[in-house]
Design an enzyme around this catalytic site. Structure first.
Site, mmCIF file in Angstrom:
data_model
loop_
_atom_site.group_PDB
_atom_site.id
_atom_site.type_symbol
_atom_site.label_atom_id
_atom_site.label_comp_id
_atom_site.label_asym_id
_atom_site.label_seq_id
_atom_site.Cartn_x
_atom_site.Cartn_y
_atom_site.Cartn_z
ATOM 1 N N ARG A 45 0.815 -1.224 0.000
ATOM 2 C CA ARG A 45 0.000 0.000 0.000
ATOM 3 C C ARG A 45 0.845 1.268 0.000
ATOM 4 O O ARG A 45 0.489 2.270 -0.585
ATOM 5 C CB ARG A 45 -0.932 0.003 1.210
ATOM 6 C CG ARG A 45 -2.348 -0.327 0.801
ATOM 7 C CD ARG A 45 -3.254 -0.383 1.981
ATOM 8 N NE ARG A 45 -2.846 -1.452 2.898
ATOM 9 C CZ ARG A 45 -3.476 -1.745 4.018
ATOM 10 N NH1 ARG A 45 -4.522 -1.061 4.380
ATOM 11 N NH2 ARG A 45 -3.064 -2.729 4.784
ATOM 12 N N LYS A 146 -8.213 -19.557 0.096
ATOM 13 C CA LYS A 146 -9.331 -20.017 0.904
ATOM 14 C C LYS A 146 -9.298 -19.337 2.269
ATOM 15 O O LYS A 146 -8.248 -18.820 2.625
ATOM 16 C CB LYS A 146 -9.312 -21.537 1.068
ATOM 17 C CG LYS A 146 -7.983 -22.139 1.515
ATOM 18 C CD LYS A 146 -7.486 -22.158 2.912
ATOM 19 C CE LYS A 146 -8.228 -22.021 4.122
ATOM 20 N NZ LYS A 146 -7.408 -21.960 5.348
ATOM 21 N N ASP A 175 -5.949 -24.300 -2.624
ATOM 22 C CA ASP A 175 -6.006 -24.984 -1.328
ATOM 23 C C ASP A 175 -4.632 -25.611 -1.210
ATOM 24 O O ASP A 175 -4.332 -26.577 -1.919
ATOM 25 C CB ASP A 175 -7.097 -26.058 -1.324
ATOM 26 C CG ASP A 175 -7.155 -26.779 0.020
ATOM 27 O OD1 ASP A 175 -6.092 -27.096 0.565
ATOM 28 O OD2 ASP A 175 -8.270 -27.026 0.517
ATOM 29 N N HIS A 176 -3.772 -25.071 -0.353
ATOM 30 C CA HIS A 176 -2.364 -25.482 -0.432
ATOM 31 C C HIS A 176 -2.173 -26.964 -0.104
ATOM 32 O O HIS A 176 -1.180 -27.550 -0.479
ATOM 33 C CB HIS A 176 -1.460 -24.568 0.406
ATOM 34 C CG HIS A 176 -1.486 -24.842 1.878
ATOM 35 N ND1 HIS A 176 -2.450 -24.348 2.699
ATOM 36 C CD2 HIS A 176 -0.666 -25.573 2.672
ATOM 37 C CE1 HIS A 176 -2.222 -24.744 3.936
ATOM 38 N NE2 HIS A 176 -1.137 -25.503 3.958
ATOM 39 N N LYS A 180 0.620 -30.328 -1.772
ATOM 40 C CA LYS A 180 1.597 -31.152 -1.037
ATOM 41 C C LYS A 180 1.865 -32.415 -1.836
ATOM 42 O O LYS A 180 0.917 -33.073 -2.283
ATOM 43 C CB LYS A 180 1.052 -31.504 0.360
ATOM 44 C CG LYS A 180 0.955 -30.294 1.297
ATOM 45 C CD LYS A 180 0.472 -30.709 2.676
ATOM 46 C CE LYS A 180 0.105 -29.505 3.513
ATOM 47 N NZ LYS A 180 1.119 -29.027 4.409
ATOM 48 N N GLU A 214 -2.549 -29.774 14.852
ATOM 49 C CA GLU A 214 -1.501 -28.755 14.856
ATOM 50 C C GLU A 214 -1.110 -28.450 16.293
ATOM 51 O O GLU A 214 -1.946 -28.579 17.199
ATOM 52 C CB GLU A 214 -2.019 -27.463 14.224
ATOM 53 C CG GLU A 214 -2.474 -27.612 12.793
ATOM 54 C CD GLU A 214 -2.811 -26.255 12.209
ATOM 55 O OE1 GLU A 214 -1.887 -25.590 11.733
ATOM 56 O OE2 GLU A 214 -3.978 -25.838 12.275
ATOM 57 N N ASP A 233 -11.910 -22.665 8.648
ATOM 58 C CA ASP A 233 -10.485 -22.523 8.334
ATOM 59 C C ASP A 233 -9.897 -23.829 7.778
ATOM 60 O O ASP A 233 -9.047 -23.792 6.882
ATOM 61 C CB ASP A 233 -9.731 -22.103 9.613
ATOM 62 C CG ASP A 233 -8.262 -21.821 9.366
ATOM 63 O OD1 ASP A 233 -7.951 -21.229 8.315
ATOM 64 O OD2 ASP A 233 -7.421 -22.182 10.216
ATOM 65 N N HIS A 238 -9.440 -27.890 3.470
ATOM 66 C CA HIS A 238 -8.407 -28.937 3.484
ATOM 67 C C HIS A 238 -8.980 -30.331 3.773
ATOM 68 O O HIS A 238 -8.696 -31.293 3.064
ATOM 69 C CB HIS A 238 -7.342 -28.646 4.542
ATOM 70 C CG HIS A 238 -6.688 -27.295 4.404
ATOM 71 N ND1 HIS A 238 -6.443 -26.721 3.189
ATOM 72 C CD2 HIS A 238 -6.222 -26.413 5.327
ATOM 73 C CE1 HIS A 238 -5.849 -25.536 3.376
ATOM 74 N NE2 HIS A 238 -5.719 -25.330 4.656
ATOM 75 N N LYS A 337 -6.174 -27.072 16.913
ATOM 76 C CA LYS A 337 -4.951 -26.329 17.225
ATOM 77 C C LYS A 337 -4.514 -26.706 18.633
ATOM 78 O O LYS A 337 -5.305 -27.169 19.435
ATOM 79 C CB LYS A 337 -5.216 -24.827 17.162
ATOM 80 C CG LYS A 337 -5.641 -24.371 15.767
ATOM 81 C CD LYS A 337 -4.824 -23.198 15.294
ATOM 82 C CE LYS A 337 -5.203 -22.743 13.903
ATOM 83 N NZ LYS A 337 -4.226 -23.069 12.873
#
Ligand code: BG6
Length: 490
Positions: A45, A146, A175-176, A180, A214, A233, A238, A337
């Site tokens: 920015r 996402k 979607d990472h 993979k 995680e 999330d 995923h 998490k």
């Protein structure tokens, strides 16, 4: 080798860009996959001195690359690909003309990737400004992150807005997890081994678990996470994508359209969870302070700095896919998490043998089990029953065929999902990206769960460093099953 391309990263100074996208491009360079003549254009920015931003990128690389990946010589060469620019993504001003003249300095047929590393609320406006400035050529693609929207309606609105400026085949919804290497190996395992594919249905399989745990907590993402929660999330994207790859029929070809068509059929066959069905088949949790690897870590509310929140940091779901292949097989999805270990795993538990020819004193015959670990290490384990060889009596015991996939590579390998997906976007290969219909269908399954949770109950609490709330174990024990916990087993 890929042709040279330009990639504009809107939100180029943000966390995702510094942590993932720019390191991914640096790795592409190191591997010789960033063609000469390509340009990486991160936009911010405001920028007093371009050199300050370049320095920030350099220190980001030092922080976020793996040990030994950064070196001054490669950085010097890589930095010559970077052209930082100031762009206000929601306002038309002269900076857009600077971007335009930079892009138009090269041939129009050069592939352009516009990576919107921005909040979804501005995807539409940024696409509109790209269009108003005539920057969208036939060879342009837009990459969006996402989760798209916060519910089905908002996702539709965002998708419709982007669709005013880009054709569906130009829209790359990332979607990472699909980037993979081990996730792609799921398809290879299923569709290039007759051994598994012939035993991949309700006749042979008792239940399947897909679990992503995680150890990290809220990190610095309170603004986003508090509104999203684990269901939006992680599950909406995923986990449902992994479910699709595990459960889908074989695509007739490995093209984007046929893979997406098969994934969509799985999402359409997911049994809806509504009203009481939500209470019966889902568990949500929130972590409280606890001991994680010998360290006391704060709870979600302490990290958030708020006295109250019903945002879930853990979800467990019992899902069913109502089709011939999967009738009656529970699919258990779990993510959280601040859990005991970081691990992503798919556990396929087979049925008992149909007739036991052994007497009771040979030991228990345990069902065969296939465990596909996606991270942190990549491995495949198959547990079989075998005779104990050190015993004249017939005694059976479970033994495990243990395949550590990373051992196959002398120099190891750095799987980088973002690198893979960004290069795919530059090459125009959409097979690992998500179609609008998949987004719509995934939300159609998630929305009733979110709606029900709003009015019913609160998350069950679990200690940081545990495997989630007790209710999650109870969800499986109702069917006589147990979670398979990484490093611990059942
Ligand atoms: C992201 C989520 O999509 O995936 C994060 O927004 C999560 O909350 C992350 O931590 C997990 O990705 P990975 O590749 O580290 O398992």
């Amino acid at each position: 080798m890929l042709n040279p391309f330009d990639i504009v990263i809107f939100g180029g100074g943000g966390d995702l860009s510094l942590r993932k996208l720019l390191p991914a491009m640096y790795r592409a360079y190191q591997e010789g996959n960033l063609p000469e003549g390509s340009r990486i254009i991160p936009t911010v920015r405001a920028l007093d001195k371009p050199q300050d931003f370049i320095d920030k990128i350099q220190s980001g690389l030092k922080d976020f690359l793996a040990k030994g990946e950064y070196n001054a010589k490669d950085w010097k060469a890589f930095s010559s690909f970077i052209h930082p620019l100031v762009v206000n993504v929601t306002e038309m001003d002269d900076n857009w003309l600077v971007l335009k003249s930079l892009l138009e300095a090269d041939d129009e047929s050069k592939s352009r990737v516009f990576y919107l590393s921005l909040p979804p609320a501005v995807y539409g406006r940024c696409s509109e400004l790209l269009s108003d400035n005539n920057l969208i050529t036939d060879n342009s693609r837009v990459v969006v992150e996402k989760p798209i929207g916060y519910c089905g309606d908002s996702a539709e609105e965002i998708n419709a807005k982007i669709a005013q400026y880009f054709a569906e085949q130009q829209i790359y919804r990332i979607d990472h997890y699909l980037g993979k290497e081990t996730v792609q190996n799921l398809m290879a395992l299923r569709f290039s081994n007759v051994l598994f594919e012939n035993m991949w249905d309700a006749k042979c399989i008792d239940n399947i678990q897909i679990s992503i745990s995680e150890t990290v907590g809220l990190e610095s993402r309170a603004g986003f996470y508090e509104k999203a929660g684990a269901l939006r999330d992680m599950v909406q994207n995923h986990l449902l994508q992994l479910l699709c790859l595990v459960a889908m029929e074989s695509p007739h070809k490995l093209t984007a359209n046929s893979i997406r068509a098969e994934k969509l059929k799985v999402l359409e066959a997911l049994r809806p969870l509504v009203d009481a069905g939500v209470d019966e088949n889902t568990v949500r949790g929130q972590y409280v302070p606890g001991d994680l690897n010998g360290k006391l870590v704060p709870g979600y509310l302490e990290e958030l700095g708020a006295p109250n929140s019903h945002t879930e940091t853990f979800v467990a779901i019992r899902a069913h896919i109502d089709n011939w292949r999967w009738a009656g097989v529970p699919f258990y999805l779990r993510t959280g998490k601040r859990m005991h270990k970081r691990c992503a795993e798919i556990v396929v538990e087979y049925k008992d043998v149909s007739h036991n020819v052994y007497s009771n004193n040979v030991g228990n015959i345990e069902p065969n089990r296939l465990v596909i670990r996606l991270q942190p290490e990549e491995s495949i384990q198959l547990t079989l029953m075998s005779k104990r060889l050190d015993n004249l009596e017939m005694q059976l015991e479970p033994v495990t065929l243990d395949l550590d996939l990373s051992k196959n590579y002398e120099n190891g390998f750095h799987s980088d999902a973002y690198k893979r997906l960004m290069l795919d976007a530059a090459a125009g290969n959409a097979s690992l990206f998500i179609h609008r219909d998949e987004v719509r269908q995934a939300w159609a399954w998630i929305d009733p769960i979110i709606n029900h949770w709003q009015y019913s109950g609160t998350p069950s609490l679990y200690r940081a460093g545990s495997w989630g709330p007790d209710a999650s174990d109870e969800l499986l024990s109702e069917n006589g099953h147990r979670w398979f916990n990484a490093g611990e087993g059942f």
